[in-house]
Enzyme design. Structure first.
Site, PDB file in Angstrom:
ATOM      1  CE  LYS A 126       1.752  -2.153  -3.110  1.00 29.79           C
ATOM      2  NZ  LYS A 126       0.713  -2.463  -2.097  1.00 29.79           N
ATOM      3  CB  SER A 207       1.496  -0.006   0.766  1.00 31.99           C
ATOM      4  OG  SER A 207       0.934  -1.220   0.294  1.00 31.99           O
ATOM      5  CB  SER A 231      -2.281  -1.575   1.009  1.00 32.53           C
ATOM      6  OG  SER A 231      -1.572  -1.389   2.205  1.00 32.53           O
TER       7      SER A 231
END
Length: 548
Positions: A126, A207, A231
């Protein structure tokens, strides 16, 4: 039951998966059925390579595959699907050094050196996780482009030492979905709006949207996401994957762009429980740069696959916290009922109900803590970038000013209300912060998960992870409402794993197992046993919309 405004804001900030009203049950967990689609899959999308990490390693060992060939295939699939084809938008950039690292891994293998189960395997991370290479680390924001971190994140160092190849950086909900309550999950200024591989008009959730969407689309066998509240588990559920949010402190957060010192953690996302266990064994462990990891002493394992037994459910006591964690979608509840029956047939003792006290009572105090910790942690991270990072923002106030200056590019759909609220907070010495944090831990840990598990002598709690993925809406942002079990283990800092539970109109839904601190071995075992009993996951077909 109705949520308060604070409830609704808390749930939409991180989770990004909303109720899909009017849906019907498509299949029982015990006998999967895949109904005909109303629209054909994209004929331009070839089937992806869904081999597990162990299968890839076996082929690498046999010499029928090279790391270079594996990386080349991953890069080709990203090129085919990410901005061309269905335009999934899950990868912000690929690593210019990936092929060179693959060649080095192949050379090491030929010389007899294999570093471990990830040797030569491409992994995506990420974009809030720092890497010191030719890639950016920006949390999806244009404001940090060019602001190079001084060191790899602690868990990236572990991945590199284990021989993994950092393939690229994944898109995310910008600033890990903590800039505005009106955000659309999976959108960032750098990457645009990510799309769900199962239905392109649906959210991949957030997310860690890019990490989950990329694994679902078979860009790689596994990826790393991060979670503050939902997330990792929510995008994993919405993309028919396995995702694990570890106990806070099991995996280092050093050099990860922060929201919350008390809730943030990185964690693995993959297509199988075994692959998640392999990834966790590599990234877990102490790091002097993250004091929270000192608590992991005696709780880490270099090989979590030893806990994966197909009979792990036999004799296990599984609690069902129905109040406020069920009842948001009839089709999802029916899938959950089938899942409970599957566990019973596998020998589990189902304690139903085993409700958690105080769920929903710490939503407001959670937000208070996050506002304080965001300001403190982000200021420290930005200051640590140092003078070599150029003229980029060095404080949260600088970021707010940058966003206003670049409003057309940075805030075309939603603003930065949460940043502004955080900036108005004081220091972590404030009584309001200390009181809120103590309340969170008392209600979510002591009087919540711990009390329920002690009262009913439980090995784990189970609930639907979240509702089927909602339609992407850049005008209104993610819908509010309930349908997520992420908050209790997130606020407690306790582990939480999701595994595919089935589909509603072709849209994925996950089943969550969560429990006490450091119970990853037990949770992995239970999730594995359920996965092996059901084998729900099906590859995506990149349909334009849900099956109707």
């Amino acid at each position: 039951m109705d949520d308060t405004p604070t409830d609704r804001m808390s749930r939409r900030l991180f989770v990004g998966a909303a109720m899909a009203g009017g849906t019907t049950l498509l299949a029982g967990a015990g006998s999967p059925r895949v109904e005909a689609a109303t629209a054909p899959p994209d004929p331009q999308v070839p089937a992806g390579d869904e081999r597990t990490i162990a299968e890839l390693q076996a082929d690498l060992t046999a010499g029928t595959l090279t790391s270079r060939g594996l990386v080349e295939a991953s890069l080709a699939r990203i090129a085919l699907l990410d901005h061309a084809g269905p335009a999934l938008r899950h990868v912000l950039e690929t690593n210019p050094g990936a092929l060179a690292r693959a060649d080095a891994a192949d050379t090491e293998r030929r010389s007899g050196r294999v570093r471990g189960p990830l040797h030569g395997i491409p992994i995506l991370v990420k974009d809030n996780i720092a890497t010191v290479d030719r890639m950016e680390t920006t949390a999806g924001s244009l404001g940090l482009v060019g602001a190079r971190p001084p060191a790899d994140a602690g868990m990236v160092t572990r991945l590199r030492e284990a021989g993994a190849i950092i393939l690229g950086k994944t898109n995310l909900s910008e600033w890990a979905n903590f800039r505005s309550p009106h955000a659309s999950s999976g959108w960032s200024a750098r990457g645009g709006q990510g799309r769900n591989p199962y239905a392109l008009d649906r959210t991949p959730s957030g997310s860690s949207s890019g990490s989950a969407g990329a694994v679902a689309a078979a860009y790689c066998a596994g990826a790393i996401g991060s979670e503050t509240d939902g997330s990792i588990v929510s995008p994993s559920s919405c993309c028919s994957l396995v995702g694990l949010k570890p106990t806070v402190g099991l995996v280092s957060r050093s050099a990860i762009i922060p929201i919350s010192a008390s809730q943030d953690t990185a964690g693995p996302i993959a297509r199988t429980v075994r692959d998640v266990a392999i990834l966790l064994g590599v990234i877990a462990g102490p790091d002097p740069r993250d004091p929270a990891t000192s608590a992991s002493a005696g709780h880490t394992h270099s090989d979590y696959t030893v806990f994966l037994r197909p009979d792990a459910l036999k004799g296990a006591r599984i609690g069902v916290p129905r109040e406020r964690l069920f009842g948001y979608n009839p089709a999802v509840d029916r899938l959950a009922a089938d899942a409970l029956e599957t566990m019973k047939r596998s020998g589990a003792v189902i304690v139903d109900p085993a409700n958690l006290a105080h769920v929903g009572e710490y939503d407001e105090s959670e937000l208070t803590v996050l506002f304080y910790e965001l300001k403190d942690g982000l200021n420290a991270y930005l200051a640590g970038l140092g003078p070599g990072a150029g003229a980029g923002p060095k404080t949260l106030a600088d970021l707010i000013a940058f966003n206003e200056k670049e409003r057309a590019r940075e805030m075309p759909y939603f603003g930065q209300e949460l940043f502004l609220t955080a900036q108005a907070k004081g220091s972590l010495k404030d009584a309001a912060y200390r009181t809120a944090l103590a309340r969170n831990h008392r209600l979510a840990r002591t009087l919540g998960i711990d009390a329920t598990m002690t009262r009913y002598r439980l090995d784990a709690l189970v609930a639907p992870t979240t509702n089927p993925p909602n339609l992407t809406d850049l005008v209104n942002g993610d819908p509010g409402g309930g349908g997520s079990c992420a908050t209790p283990p997130a606020v407690a800092g306790y582990p939480h794993i999701t595994v595919p539970m089935g589909y509603v109109r072709g849209l994925p839904v996950g089943l969550s197992f969560f429990g006490r601190a450091w119970s990853e071995p037990a949770l992995l075992g239970l999730a594995y046993a359920y996965e092996q009993a059901t084998k729900w996951r099906r590859p995506p077909q990149f349909l334009p919309t849900a099956r109707l």
